[in-house]
Design a protein around this motif. Structure first.
Motif, PDB file in Angstrom:
ATOM      1  N   GLU A 244       0.805  -1.112   0.003  1.00  0.00           N
ATOM      2  CA  GLU A 244       0.094  -0.024   0.085  1.00  0.00           C
ATOM      3  C   GLU A 244       0.967   1.272  -0.076  1.00  0.00           C
ATOM      4  O   GLU A 244       0.452   2.270  -0.536  1.00  0.00           O
ATOM      5  N   GLY A 245       1.823   1.296   0.863  1.00  0.00           N
ATOM      6  CA  GLY A 245       2.919   2.455   0.809  1.00  0.00           C
ATOM      7  C   GLY A 245       3.374   2.720  -0.686  1.00  0.00           C
ATOM      8  O   GLY A 245       3.637   3.842  -0.905  1.00  0.00           O
ATOM      9  N   PHE A 246       3.686   1.739  -1.453  1.00  0.00           N
ATOM     10  CA  PHE A 246       4.153   1.906  -2.876  1.00  0.00           C
ATOM     11  C   PHE A 246       2.829   2.652  -3.516  1.00  0.00           C
ATOM     12  O   PHE A 246       3.181   3.599  -4.693  1.00  0.00           O
ATOM     13  N   ARG A 247       1.604   1.956  -3.376  1.00  0.00           N
ATOM     14  CA  ARG A 247       0.823   2.594  -3.992  1.00  0.00           C
ATOM     15  C   ARG A 247       0.256   3.845  -3.635  1.00  0.00           C
ATOM     16  O   ARG A 247      -0.329   4.601  -5.004  1.00  0.00           O
ATOM     17  N   ASN A 248       0.356   4.391  -2.569  1.00  0.00           N
ATOM     18  CA  ASN A 248      -0.205   5.458  -1.928  1.00  0.00           C
ATOM     19  C   ASN A 248       0.822   6.607  -1.868  1.00  0.00           C
ATOM     20  O   ASN A 248       0.573   7.736  -1.377  1.00  0.00           O
ATOM     21  N   GLY A 249       2.170   6.345  -1.936  1.00  0.00           N
ATOM     22  CA  GLY A 249       3.180   7.234  -1.938  1.00  0.00           C
ATOM     23  C   GLY A 249       3.309   7.764  -0.491  1.00  0.00           C
ATOM     24  O   GLY A 249       3.804   8.735  -0.061  1.00  0.00           O
ATOM     25  N   THR A 250       3.366   6.469   0.328  1.00  0.00           N
ATOM     26  CA  THR A 250       3.541   6.820   1.677  1.00  0.00           C
ATOM     27  C   THR A 250       5.153   7.059   1.880  1.00  0.00           C
ATOM     28  O   THR A 250       5.368   7.928   2.952  1.00  0.00           O
ATOM     29  N   GLY A 262      10.172  -5.192 -11.506  1.00  0.00           N
ATOM     30  CA  GLY A 262       9.377  -6.257 -12.142  1.00  0.00           C
ATOM     31  C   GLY A 262       8.051  -6.449 -11.235  1.00  0.00           C
ATOM     32  O   GLY A 262       6.892  -6.338 -11.487  1.00  0.00           O
ATOM     33  N   HIS A 263       8.245  -6.398 -10.005  1.00  0.00           N
ATOM     34  CA  HIS A 263       7.143  -6.593  -8.680  1.00  0.00           C
ATOM     35  C   HIS A 263       6.340  -5.103  -8.983  1.00  0.00           C
ATOM     36  O   HIS A 263       5.139  -5.464  -8.741  1.00  0.00           O
ATOM     37  N   LEU A 264       6.996  -4.150  -8.790  1.00  0.00           N
ATOM     38  CA  LEU A 264       6.140  -2.704  -8.888  1.00  0.00           C
ATOM     39  C   LEU A 264       5.159  -2.789 -10.037  1.00  0.00           C
ATOM     40  O   LEU A 264       4.112  -2.552 -10.089  1.00  0.00           O
ATOM     41  N   ASN A 265       5.863  -3.260 -11.306  1.00  0.00           N
ATOM     42  CA  ASN A 265       5.166  -3.045 -12.670  1.00  0.00           C
ATOM     43  C   ASN A 265       4.027  -3.984 -12.839  1.00  0.00           C
ATOM     44  O   ASN A 265       2.799  -3.883 -13.304  1.00  0.00           O
ATOM     45  N   ASN A 266       4.396  -5.473 -12.345  1.00  0.00           N
ATOM     46  CA  ASN A 266       3.632  -6.462 -12.550  1.00  0.00           C
ATOM     47  C   ASN A 266       2.385  -6.636 -11.511  1.00  0.00           C
ATOM     48  O   ASN A 266       1.380  -6.966 -12.006  1.00  0.00           O
ATOM     49  N   TRP A 267       2.493  -6.259 -10.353  1.00  0.00           N
ATOM     50  CA  TRP A 267       1.695  -6.502  -9.346  1.00  0.00           C
ATOM     51  C   TRP A 267       1.500  -5.715  -8.181  1.00  0.00           C
ATOM     52  O   TRP A 267       0.198  -5.391  -7.776  1.00  0.00           O
ATOM     53  N   ILE A 268       2.550  -5.080  -7.718  1.00  0.00           N
ATOM     54  CA  ILE A 268       2.401  -4.209  -6.517  1.00  0.00           C
ATOM     55  C   ILE A 268       1.763  -3.043  -6.961  1.00  0.00           C
ATOM     56  O   ILE A 268       0.814  -2.614  -5.924  1.00  0.00           O
ATOM     57  N   ALA A 269       2.088  -2.234  -7.805  1.00  0.00           N
ATOM     58  CA  ALA A 269       1.931  -0.754  -8.142  1.00  0.00           C
ATOM     59  C   ALA A 269       1.671  -0.514  -9.401  1.00  0.00           C
ATOM     60  O   ALA A 269       2.356   0.722  -9.765  1.00  0.00           O
ATOM     61  N   PRO A 270       1.086  -1.237 -10.377  1.00  0.00           N
ATOM     62  CA  PRO A 270       1.059  -0.941 -11.564  1.00  0.00           C
ATOM     63  C   PRO A 270       0.613   0.479 -12.229  1.00  0.00           C
ATOM     64  O   PRO A 270       0.977   1.091 -13.082  1.00  0.00           O
ATOM     65  N   ASP A 271      -0.524   1.016 -11.147  1.00  0.00           N
ATOM     66  CA  ASP A 271      -1.052   2.014 -11.487  1.00  0.00           C
ATOM     67  C   ASP A 271      -0.245   3.355 -11.369  1.00  0.00           C
ATOM     68  O   ASP A 271      -0.620   4.711 -11.606  1.00  0.00           O
ATOM     69  N   THR A 272       1.226   3.217 -10.483  1.00  0.00           N
ATOM     70  CA  THR A 272       1.900   4.173 -10.427  1.00  0.00           C
ATOM     71  C   THR A 272       2.890   4.317 -11.595  1.00  0.00           C
ATOM     72  O   THR A 272       3.914   5.469 -11.262  1.00  0.00           O
ATOM     73  N   ALA A 273       2.812   3.864 -12.573  1.00  0.00           N
ATOM     74  CA  ALA A 273       3.487   3.749 -13.782  1.00  0.00           C
ATOM     75  C   ALA A 273       3.786   5.382 -14.260  1.00  0.00           C
ATOM     76  O   ALA A 273       2.825   6.036 -14.195  1.00  0.00           O
TER      77      ALA A 273
END
Length: 414
Positions: A244-250, A262-273
């Motif tokens: 959630e921290g990656f997704r929300n900019g915590t 790979g993790h950020l792009n594929n499943w953790i936070a793809p919407d933050t591209a």
């Protein structure tokens, strides 16, 4: 399938047994995410070329290695090919449960194709190879470009040294953003990347622990300053809060291996591209942060087929590049580094030519030989001693001295 193979073989006259055996061959690959994303892409061609069917079993990183520890100790339950993290390769090799790839398959002929430091890590005390490097973990810093810009922080200033990194954290705090998920990650980065020549991560060449040395004092001191200044989010890696921290900019930065992309792009936070960039680690340090090996347990009933898969995934240039493209697992095979793919912009990172940076880090990493007690020392240092300092305010030198005594006791019979 068998009927088709039979009629085809009869028509050809010879080769019946070979065709049937190839069609019947089946092995299992045991690993952890995001290897499954890569295998979905790589296996169809391998199965087509070899006739070997591959199933795979994925567990999270910790559970995977816990299971393998039991499998190797009991001599049953492991897959034919297993992924071993660099942190575990030393003790797993020392366990005697892995096939000697030099002796059985002549793995040494591939030595020049791999990053020297990774090749050394896959060897046993006898100098033979037991784990083939499949990917590396060049240490880097991921950072939120949008948050840095809003706070008026210049990247080159933030990573100049640890004091400037902490100063950037204080500026971010004014924007209600944490510098990093956990101060412990900074301690780990310093410990892993500032190893003196001839020394291991936690032991010297004679097997004596070095955890009271200046390297560890410095690592703990910087981490404590970050914690005491309220600059970290106190979030543990691989937790739901971390995702959630990656997704929300915590938090605005994360020290990690190149593979985190790979993790950020594929499943953790793809919407933050598009909101991320990547840089060298602060303070001009170079080091490895992770990396994986492929091994064959001695209990495997299909070692020859397993070796074919390992050769396919580690020695074939196009396969290494596809593995890299799919999950950002940086190639261990250095023959890939001149590929035009390295100059491509990464969409998730706003078009940055990040692979060139990864390659620069990989080329500057110095070999650090693993020791069979590394997994014990790591747990005591990073999970016990460091947490006592950060969470309970224990004196740094006292915590390290206690850790040294505990490491000596627990590794005495290894």
């Amino acid at each position: 399938m068998k009927l088709k193979t039979l009629s085809l073989s009869v028509a050809m006259g010879l080769g019946l047994a070979t065709a049937v055996n190839a069609a019947d061959a089946q092995i299992r690959f045991d690993g952890f995410p995001d290897f499954d994303s890569s295998l979905k892409v790589l296996l169809p061609e391998f199965e087509k070329e070899t006739g070997i069917k591959v199933d795979y079993l994925m567990n999270n990183h910790g559970d995977h290695h816990t299971k393998l520890t039991t499998n190797l100790a009991t001599g049953s339950g492991a897959g034919d090919v297993i992924v071993v993290d660099v942190e575990k390769i030393g003790p797993f090799v020392a366990s005697g449960g892995l096939v000697n790839l030099s002796e059985k398959y002549g793995a040494d002929k591939y030595a020049e194709s791999f990053a020297p430091y990774a090749w050394e890590q896959g060897k046993g005390g006898d100098g033979d190879v037991y784990g083939m490097p499949v990917d590396l973990g060049p240490g880097v810093m991921y950072y939120r470009t949008d948050i840095f810009e809003k706070a008026g922080i210049k990247l080159e200033d933030a990573i100049k040294d640890w004091d400037s990194y902490i100063a950037a954290g204080k500026t971010l705090k004014e924007q209600n953003v944490q510098l990093i998920a956990s101060a412990a990650d900074v301690a780990q980065a310093i410990i892993f990347t500032t190893v003196p020549e001839g020394e291991g991560l936690y032991f010297d060449k004679d097997g004596n622990p070095v955890v009271t040395s200046e390297r560890f004092v410095h690592a703990f001191t910087v981490a404590k300053e970050i914690r005491d200044s309220g600059l970290d989010a106190r979030i543990t890696a691989w937790s739901n809060e971390w995702y959630e921290g990656f997704r929300n900019g915590t938090f605005a930065t994360q020290l990690s291996g190149a593979w985190l992309l790979g993790h950020l792009n594929n499943w953790i936070a793809p919407d933050t591209a598009g909101s991320w960039g990547v840089s060298h680690l602060p303070d001009g340090i170079y080091g490895s942060w992770g990396g994986s090996f492929l091994s064959i347990p001695t209990q495997s009933a299909n070692p020859d087929e397993a070796w074919k898969l390992i050769e396919y995934m580690t020695t074939k240039r196009d396969v290494q590049l596809k593995h890299f493209e799919t999950i950002a697992a940086f190639p261990a095979n250095v023959t890939t580094y001149d590929d035009p793919m390295f100059e491509e912009g990464i969409e998730f990172l706003g078009g940055q030519q990040a692979r060139l940076l990864f390659a620069d880090v990989a080329k500057n990493i110095k070999p650090v030989a693993p020791a069979k007690g590394d997994h014990v020392a790591r747990s005591i240092i990073l999970e016990n001693a460091l947490m006592e300092v950060l969470d309970e305010g224990k004196d740094i030198k006292a915590a390290l001295a206690d850790a040294e005594r505990l490491i000596k006791r627990r590794t005495r019979n290894l």
